[in-house]
Design a protein around this motif. Structure first.
Motif, PDB file in Angstrom:
ATOM      1  N   TYR A 109      11.119 -21.454  -2.911  1.00  0.00           N
ATOM      2  CA  TYR A 109      12.529 -21.850  -2.926  1.00  0.00           C
ATOM      3  C   TYR A 109      12.698 -23.071  -3.825  1.00  0.00           C
ATOM      4  CZ  TYR A 109      17.267 -22.820  -1.463  1.00  0.00           C
ATOM      5  OH  TYR A 109      18.615 -23.030  -1.458  1.00  0.00           O
ATOM      6  N   TYR A 116      15.474 -25.881  -5.300  1.00  0.00           N
ATOM      7  CA  TYR A 116      16.814 -26.481  -5.224  1.00  0.00           C
ATOM      8  C   TYR A 116      17.322 -26.746  -6.627  1.00  0.00           C
ATOM      9  CZ  TYR A 116      16.749 -27.476  -0.214  1.00  0.00           C
ATOM     10  OH  TYR A 116      16.752 -27.373   1.148  1.00  0.00           O
ATOM     11  N   GLN A 153      14.157 -22.761   7.522  1.00  0.00           N
ATOM     12  CA  GLN A 153      15.501 -22.189   7.359  1.00  0.00           C
ATOM     13  C   GLN A 153      15.454 -20.811   6.711  1.00  0.00           C
ATOM     14  OE1 GLN A 153      18.904 -24.645   6.261  1.00  0.00           O
ATOM     15  NE2 GLN A 153      17.608 -26.432   6.489  1.00  0.00           N
ATOM     16  N   ASN A 176      15.238 -17.538   9.501  1.00  0.00           N
ATOM     17  CA  ASN A 176      16.346 -16.757  10.059  1.00  0.00           C
ATOM     18  C   ASN A 176      17.444 -16.525   9.032  1.00  0.00           C
ATOM     19  OD1 ASN A 176      17.646 -19.171  10.045  1.00  0.00           O
ATOM     20  ND2 ASN A 176      18.516 -18.948  12.075  1.00  0.00           N
ATOM     21  N   LEU A 212      18.940 -18.364   6.757  1.00  0.00           N
ATOM     22  CA  LEU A 212      19.984 -19.311   6.360  1.00  0.00           C
ATOM     23  C   LEU A 212      19.859 -19.639   4.887  1.00  0.00           C
ATOM     24  CD1 LEU A 212      20.225 -21.807   9.329  1.00  0.00           C
ATOM     25  CD2 LEU A 212      21.954 -20.219   8.549  1.00  0.00           C
ATOM     26  N   LEU A 213      18.637 -19.639   4.393  1.00  0.00           N
ATOM     27  CA  LEU A 213      18.425 -19.835   2.966  1.00  0.00           C
ATOM     28  C   LEU A 213      17.850 -18.545   2.396  1.00  0.00           C
ATOM     29  CD1 LEU A 213      16.843 -23.400   2.783  1.00  0.00           C
ATOM     30  CD2 LEU A 213      19.166 -22.739   2.203  1.00  0.00           C
ATOM     31  N   ARG A 222      22.640 -10.433  10.011  1.00  0.00           N
ATOM     32  CA  ARG A 222      23.146 -11.131  11.178  1.00  0.00           C
ATOM     33  C   ARG A 222      22.388 -10.701  12.435  1.00  0.00           C
ATOM     34  NH1 ARG A 222      28.367 -10.645  13.755  1.00  0.00           N
ATOM     35  NH2 ARG A 222      28.735 -12.573  14.897  1.00  0.00           N
ATOM     36  N   ARG A 272      19.133 -12.302  12.498  1.00  0.00           N
ATOM     37  CA  ARG A 272      19.267 -13.733  12.754  1.00  0.00           C
ATOM     38  C   ARG A 272      19.201 -14.035  14.252  1.00  0.00           C
ATOM     39  NH1 ARG A 272      23.813 -16.105   9.117  1.00  0.00           N
ATOM     40  NH2 ARG A 272      22.259 -16.199   7.490  1.00  0.00           N
ATOM     41  N   PHE A 273      19.657 -13.059  15.069  1.00  0.00           N
ATOM     42  CA  PHE A 273      19.623 -13.287  16.515  1.00  0.00           C
ATOM     43  C   PHE A 273      18.202 -13.271  17.063  1.00  0.00           C
ATOM     44  CE2 PHE A 273      24.034 -11.398  16.265  1.00  0.00           C
ATOM     45  CZ  PHE A 273      24.649 -12.624  16.408  1.00  0.00           C
ATOM     46  N   LEU A 321      17.322 -21.046  15.909  1.00  0.00           N
ATOM     47  CA  LEU A 321      16.970 -22.262  15.189  1.00  0.00           C
ATOM     48  C   LEU A 321      17.729 -23.448  15.777  1.00  0.00           C
ATOM     49  CD1 LEU A 321      15.535 -23.575  12.826  1.00  0.00           C
ATOM     50  CD2 LEU A 321      17.316 -22.740  11.322  1.00  0.00           C
ATOM     51  N   PHE A 324      18.508 -27.203  15.127  1.00  0.00           N
ATOM     52  CA  PHE A 324      18.395 -28.204  14.073  1.00  0.00           C
ATOM     53  C   PHE A 324      18.106 -29.583  14.648  1.00  0.00           C
ATOM     54  CE2 PHE A 324      20.395 -24.942  11.646  1.00  0.00           C
ATOM     55  CZ  PHE A 324      20.014 -25.208  10.345  1.00  0.00           C
ATOM     56  N   GLN A 382      26.517 -30.378  17.017  1.00  0.00           N
ATOM     57  CA  GLN A 382      27.147 -29.088  16.754  1.00  0.00           C
ATOM     58  C   GLN A 382      27.973 -28.606  17.941  1.00  0.00           C
ATOM     59  OE1 GLN A 382      23.523 -26.873  16.365  1.00  0.00           O
ATOM     60  NE2 GLN A 382      23.774 -25.973  18.372  1.00  0.00           N
ATOM     61  N   GLY A 415      26.701 -18.564  21.410  1.00  0.00           N
ATOM     62  CA  GLY A 415      25.738 -17.664  20.770  1.00  0.00           C
ATOM     63  C   GLY A 415      25.747 -16.270  21.374  1.00  0.00           C
ATOM     64  N   ASN A 445      28.745 -14.294  20.438  1.00  0.00           N
ATOM     65  CA  ASN A 445      28.662 -13.787  19.070  1.00  0.00           C
ATOM     66  C   ASN A 445      27.779 -12.548  18.974  1.00  0.00           C
ATOM     67  OD1 ASN A 445      30.353 -15.586  17.729  1.00  0.00           O
ATOM     68  ND2 ASN A 445      28.739 -17.127  17.586  1.00  0.00           N
ATOM     69  N   GLN A 475      25.861 -23.537  13.178  1.00  0.00           N
ATOM     70  CA  GLN A 475      26.693 -22.534  13.842  1.00  0.00           C
ATOM     71  C   GLN A 475      26.341 -21.126  13.381  1.00  0.00           C
ATOM     72  OE1 GLN A 475      27.593 -23.996  16.155  1.00  0.00           O
ATOM     73  NE2 GLN A 475      29.272 -25.443  16.002  1.00  0.00           N
ATOM     74  N   ARG A 479      23.689 -19.836  15.291  1.00  0.00           N
ATOM     75  CA  ARG A 479      24.100 -19.361  16.614  1.00  0.00           C
ATOM     76  C   ARG A 479      24.952 -18.101  16.493  1.00  0.00           C
ATOM     77  NH1 ARG A 479      26.166 -23.318  20.982  1.00  0.00           N
ATOM     78  NH2 ARG A 479      27.387 -24.492  19.457  1.00  0.00           N
ATOM     79  N   PRO A 507      33.201 -30.393  15.488  1.00  0.00           N
ATOM     80  CA  PRO A 507      32.094 -31.361  15.375  1.00  0.00           C
ATOM     81  C   PRO A 507      32.269 -32.313  14.192  1.00  0.00           C
ATOM     82  CG  PRO A 507      31.240 -29.152  15.682  1.00  0.00           C
ATOM     83  CD  PRO A 507      32.706 -29.011  15.469  1.00  0.00           C
TER      84      PRO A 507
END
Lengths: 284, 267
Positions: A11, A13, A52, A55, A57-58, A80, A83-84, A88, A90, A96, A109, A112, B182, B185, B207
């Motif tokens: 990865y 940046y 990250q 799951n 996110l990246l 998605r 992801r469940f 994760l 943070f 949050q 969660g 969702n 989020q 989640r 938040p």
């Protein structure tokens, strides 16, 4: 079977800008199911970026990530659901929280995930109990709780999704010693009861040594090693060179060895060290 | 990713334009705007263009930055051009079809307006390209300081602006973090109708608000601990100073301005 697997994962940046920085460099790793993995590495070693990816996110610049045998990013509509499987938490997760009540926040969660109301209710109450929140707190606003309580609500919010893999990024940072013990204790209990895979990022070598079955050491965007605590802390010199420490008890025993007291095994927890010393003293 | 948004367009450098006093830069930018509207002959406008090009050349701002600042106003440019082209009905007829009538006056005005708007945007962008946001607020505070006489809280306004600018990157980073949390989640922010997506922002916004208030309180406390009590009697670490470059810049601008006025009268 490996629950998380990466293939040549990299990865970068800011690709194409003067600020280009390689955060994860060609990582190949397989994490077995049920493992309690401690992740260590100094600041900027790429550990947060790496997790990250687990799951989705990246998105990797190159390489592949497999969760439970399925490749992330292969089919974006499935992302998605995958992801469940990987929860994760943070750093400073209490920031949050947003719902009116603790109950609703933990239920965010699972809701969702599209679960039934009864199932959500069961999970919320169960995880609340698991993290040591009394039922009376569930109807309170999360913003009225103490710092340690908020942290536990946030962790419960992820645990309630019952992910196969739970990743926690320094869950105990900024807490007092009692709060630390509480959080780490509940993570250990969670691991014992569910047998789910845990990845715990921490700067405290003591915590990592005490709880993990395997340790992942990151250095300069690469995996330095992934092995049992015993073998990892055996390489004390190398760890110290990269700015990491070994547990204090390991240092004590290394000094003892240096003074000519022969101890065969690597010691990385106080309990084990005490046992070893007592046995030795008895023999003499 | 959200982090890629750049706020402010400051382009660090050491050119003479960068070294100018920000106050002088602001004033000269205003003079430049007036200049563009005073020029009503084609030669005058050419001088305006020349001035813009000249300013960019010595500031060493890369040419692609010019295109970048023009991108958002393309619709306005097209709109103005079309409006002038079709609705000015004086002058010689060039083209007619049904109710469409294009005259040479229309074409002239359209071209004139387009060039004027482009120069305007490109020229004023140079100010933000070569001056850091903090310098800008500093300069605005000093330029507006006469308003203190009629009880306008100039210092407070400038302080508010400085703080806002300072915290934009922090807030972006924070938003990014909360969004990731989020999403982890299971929050779904990318699909669904507008209403659904707007509602999906609630878990991010709350938040964010909470932490902004917390931050504001902490900052206020930190400022008070260092005896901040408003602008009265406050000295500055970085003094704004008019130097040689500024006089030269003023002189150059005056020469260009004079040129435009002369051409307006001669041609």
């Amino acid at each position: 079977m490996a629950v998380i697997k990466t293939e040549n994962l990299s990865y970068v940046y800011g690709e194409g800008t003067p600020f280009r920085k390689i955060a994860v460099d060609n990582v190949n790793i397989e994490i077995e199911e049920g493992e309690f993995v401690g992740v260590i590495g100094h600041t900027g070693s790429g550990k947060s970026t790496l997790i990250q990816h687990f799951n989705g996110l990246l998105r990797p610049t190159s390489g592949k990530v497999f969760v439970d045998g399925e490749e992330l990013w292969k089919d974006k509509s499935k992302l998605r659901a995958l992801r469940f499987k990987v929860g994760l938490v943070f750093q400073y997760p209490e920031y949050q929280l947003f719902e009116e009540t603790v109950y609703k926040d933990i239920a965010f969660g699972p809701t969702n995930m599209g679960l039934s109301r009864d199932e959500i209710d069961r999970r919320v109450r169960e995880t609340a109990r698991m993290v040591g929140l009394s039922p009376s707190l569930l109807e309170k606003s999360p913003f009225d709780l103490s710092g340690g309580q908020k942290r536990r609500v946030a962790i419960a919010g992820v645990m309630a999704m019952e992910p196969k893999v739970l990743i926690l990024d320094e869950p105990a940072s900024g807490l007092d010693p009692k709060g630390r013990e509480q959080i780490l204790g509940l993570i250990r209990d969670y691991h014992k009861t569910t047998r789910n895979t845990i990845l715990l990022i921490s700067h405290s070598m003591e915590d990592v040594a005490k709880h993990s079955s395997k340790i992942l050491v990151m250095n300069n965007a690469q995996v330095f090693c992934y092995d049992t605590p015993q073998r990892v802390f055996h390489r004390a010199n190398e760890l110290e060179q990269m700015g990491l420490a070994v547990p204090q008890i390991t240092r004590v025993f290394n000094r003892l060895k240096a003074r000519g007291i022969s101890i065969d095994e690597d010691v990385y927890t106080v309990d084990f060290g005490r046992k070893l010393l007592l046995e030795r003293l008895k023999k003499e | 990713m959200i982090k890629d948004i750049t706020i402010g367009q400051f382009f660090p450098g050491k050119s003479p334009v960068h070294r100018m006093d920000p106050r002088v830069k602001i004033v000269l930018t205003m003079v430049f705007i007036i200049m563009l509207f005073v020029a009503d002959k084609i030669w005058g406008l050419l001088i305006g263009i020349a001035f813009t090009v000249f300013a960019y050349a010595i500031s060493r701002i890369p040419g692609k930055m010019i295109l970048k600042c023009l991108k958002p106003i393309v619709p306005i440019i097209i709109f103005t051009a079309v409006l002038n082209l079709f609705f000015i009905r004086t002058g010689k007829k060039l083209f007619e079809a049904g109710f469409i009538l294009i005259t040479d006056d229309g074409v002239n005005t359209a071209v004139f307006m387009v060039v004027r708007i482009i120069c305007l945007i490109v020229g004023t962008s140079l100010l933000t390209y070569t001056t850091s946001p903090i310098d800008l607020t500093d300069a605005i505070e000093r330029l507006l300081s006469p308003l203190k006489l009629i009880k306008v809280p100039v210092h407070e306004l400038a302080m508010m602006m400085t703080i806002a600018l300072r915290f934009i990157p922090t807030l972006i980073e924070e938003t990014d973090k909360i969004m990731s949390a989020q999403k982890a989640r299971g929050a779904d922010m990318e699909t669904g109708s507008i209403v659904k997506r707007a509602r999906a922002l609630v878990p991010v916004l709350i938040p964010l608000f909470v932490s902004s208030f917390r931050r504001a309180e902490e900052l206020a406390l930190a400022m008070e601990c260092r005896c901040y009590h408003g602008g009265e009697g406050r000295t500055r670490m970085k003094q704004l100073k008019v130097s040689c470059v500024d006089f030269v810049a003023v002189a150059v601008t005056v020469v260009f301005f004079a040129g435009i006025i002369v051409i307006n009268h001669l041609v």
